[in-house]
Design an enzyme around this catalytic site. Structure first.
Site, PDB file in Angstrom:
ATOM      1  N   GLY A   1       2.594   2.144  -3.031  1.00 18.96           N
ATOM      2  CA  GLY A   1       2.620   2.619  -4.408  1.00 18.96           C
ATOM      3  C   GLY A   1       3.467   1.739  -5.307  1.00 18.96           C
ATOM      4  O   GLY A   1       3.890   2.161  -6.388  1.00 18.96           O
TER       5      GLY A   1
ATOM      6  N   LYS B   1       0.819  -1.221   0.000  1.00 20.15           N
ATOM      7  CA  LYS B   1       0.000   0.000   0.000  1.00 20.15           C
ATOM      8  C   LYS B   1       0.852   1.271   0.000  1.00 20.15           C
ATOM      9  O   LYS B   1       0.419   2.331   0.439  1.00 20.15           O
ATOM     10  CB  LYS B   1      -0.967   0.025   1.187  1.00 20.15           C
TER      11      LYS B   1
ATOM     12  N   ARG C   1       5.597   5.295   2.267  1.00 19.58           N
ATOM     13  CA  ARG C   1       4.484   6.253   2.362  1.00 19.58           C
ATOM     14  C   ARG C   1       4.258   6.576   3.828  1.00 19.58           C
ATOM     15  O   ARG C   1       4.619   5.774   4.704  1.00 19.58           O
ATOM     16  CB  ARG C   1       3.254   5.578   1.753  1.00 19.58           C
TER      17      ARG C   1
ATOM     18  N   THR D   1     -11.585   5.207  -1.713  1.00 22.70           N
ATOM     19  CA  THR D   1     -11.792   6.131  -0.600  1.00 22.70           C
ATOM     20  C   THR D   1     -11.490   5.444   0.727  1.00 22.70           C
ATOM     21  O   THR D   1     -11.997   4.349   1.000  1.00 22.70           O
ATOM     22  CB  THR D   1     -13.247   6.650  -0.590  1.00 22.70           C
TER      23      THR D   1
ATOM     24  N   SER E   1      -4.916   2.775   4.684  1.00 20.70           N
ATOM     25  CA  SER E   1      -5.140   2.198   3.358  1.00 20.70           C
ATOM     26  C   SER E   1      -5.148   0.674   3.422  1.00 20.70           C
ATOM     27  O   SER E   1      -5.973   0.009   2.780  1.00 20.70           O
ATOM     28  CB  SER E   1      -4.054   2.674   2.392  1.00 20.70           C
TER      29      SER E   1
END
EC number: 2.8.2.-
Length: 374
Positions: A133, A131, A212, A340, A220
């Site tokens: 990228g 999660k 991240r 979302t 996420s």
């Protein structure tokens, strides 16, 4: 008596002339047959081996197993200037100016690799993090003509190691000597045995880690799990042993993954820091060309992937690849990307920021890069 001698001499001369003429004729006939046959064989061999003219004819072979003509065919396909290709010159220049030339280069190199390439163990790995990228980096770098990447996650160094390196090699796409073989499995970064196993394969493997903000990454991660298992406990329940005391549950994988420095210390026992490149998941969204430019530099590639390849998809909140000439659609990441996030109470977010802060600072100091997550 003289008449008889003269008559005998004339007969001898006539016989000699006849034999000489026949011998000369036979010699000429044999020579003609041999010359004609040799010419035919030579020409047939030449037709079978004839190579297209190329200025690169004296260059190094792309593949040692290819004969001269095959090597010239590969080099000509990859390196022949557009001006030497006659009527295609205008079309090539037009595609280059419109951003389509990179797609043609990619397709041509893929075709040549599939025909002449061999399966090799990866030169580089995208090892994490989940999660962060990693899928975006893989899809973006795959458009480079000098990169051939496995699309699926093989999980070799964490789940399938007992299958052996030859099994792993067999999964890889065919590549030329000039191309990089790449695969991604984000769980490698948090797998204790992965660094040692990868180092055993090759000490020189290049490693890409996409990181991240650990709080955003955890949310996420939870959002993805919730979409598959709607009956799981709330994020808050899973993240804390005791929320009122601020005791974070580090046994929960979604929390533990974001403690990057702990995992990095394990990798640095087997690899030099210079062999690792850290991609910012945040900058990958706001400046994909800049981040991918640095990835290309790290891999030793020419900077072919630039701003002209991206556009920002406001619906998904992610950059997408512009439509290449060979496709009718732009390339965006799948439905699972850009979903979302679950709404989390701000107090919970602040508590997790405090928890991660010392880990983040140590991580910044170690890699020499401030990701500005605080």
């Amino acid at each position: 008596m003289a008449h008889m001698v003269l008559s005998s001499a004339n007969r001898f001369s006539a016989r000699f002339a006849f034999i000489f003429t026949v011998s000369l004729s036979c010699t000429y006939l044999c020579y003609s047959i041999m010359f004609c046959r040799g010419t035919i064989i030579k020409n047939q061999g030449y037709e079978g081996k004839r190579c297209p003219p190329s200025k690169n004819a004296g260059g190094k072979k792309l593949l040692g197993k290819l004969d001269n003509c095959a090597s010239l065919e590969v080099r000509s396909a990859l390196h022949e200037p557009a001006a030497q290709r006659g009527s295609t010159d205008v079309r090539e220049q037009s595609k280059a100016s419109s951003g389509g030339h990179w797609a043609d280069m990619k397709l041509r190199n893929m075709s040549v690799a599939q025909k002449y390439g061999i399966k090799k163990l990866p030169n580089a790995l995208i090892v994490g993090v989940k999660k962060g990228g990693t899928r975006a980096v893989l899809e973006f770098i795959r458009i480079h003509p000098d990169v051939r990447a496995l699309g699926t996650e093989p999980h070799f160094f964490d789940r399938n190691y007992d299958r052996g390196l030859e099994w792993y090699r067999g999964l890889m796409p065919r590549t030329l000597d000039s191309q990089i073989t790449l695969e991604k499995t984000p769980s490698y970064f948090v797998t204790r045995e992965a660094p040692r196993r990868i180092s055993s394969m090759s000490h020189e493997t290049k490693l890409i880690v996409v990181v991240r903000n650990p709080v955003t990454r955890a949310i996420s991660d939870y959002t993805q799990t919730l979409s598959k298992k709607p009956d799981i406990p709330t994020f808050e329940e899973l993240a804390f042993k005791n929320k009122s005391l601020g005791l974070v549950d580090t046994s929960w994988n979604a929390i533990r993954i974001g403690m990057y420095i702990l995992h990095l210390e394990n990798w640095l026992q087997y690899f030099r820091l210079s062999q690792m490149h850290f991609v910012s998941g945040e900058r990958l969204i706001t400046d994909p060309a800049g981040e991918m430019g640095r990835v290309q530099d790290f891999l030793g590639l020419k900077r072919i992937i630039t701003d002209k390849h991206f556009y920002f998809n406001r619906t998904k909140g992610f950059p997408c690849l512009k439509k290449p000439e060979s496709s009718s659609q732009p390339r965006c990441l799948g439905k699972s990307k850009g979903r979302t996030h679950v709404q989390i109470d701000q107090e919970v977010i602040e508590q997790l920021r405090e928890f991660y802060r010392p880990f983040n600072i140590k991580f910044y100091e170690t890699v020499g890069q401030d990701f500005k997550w605080d």
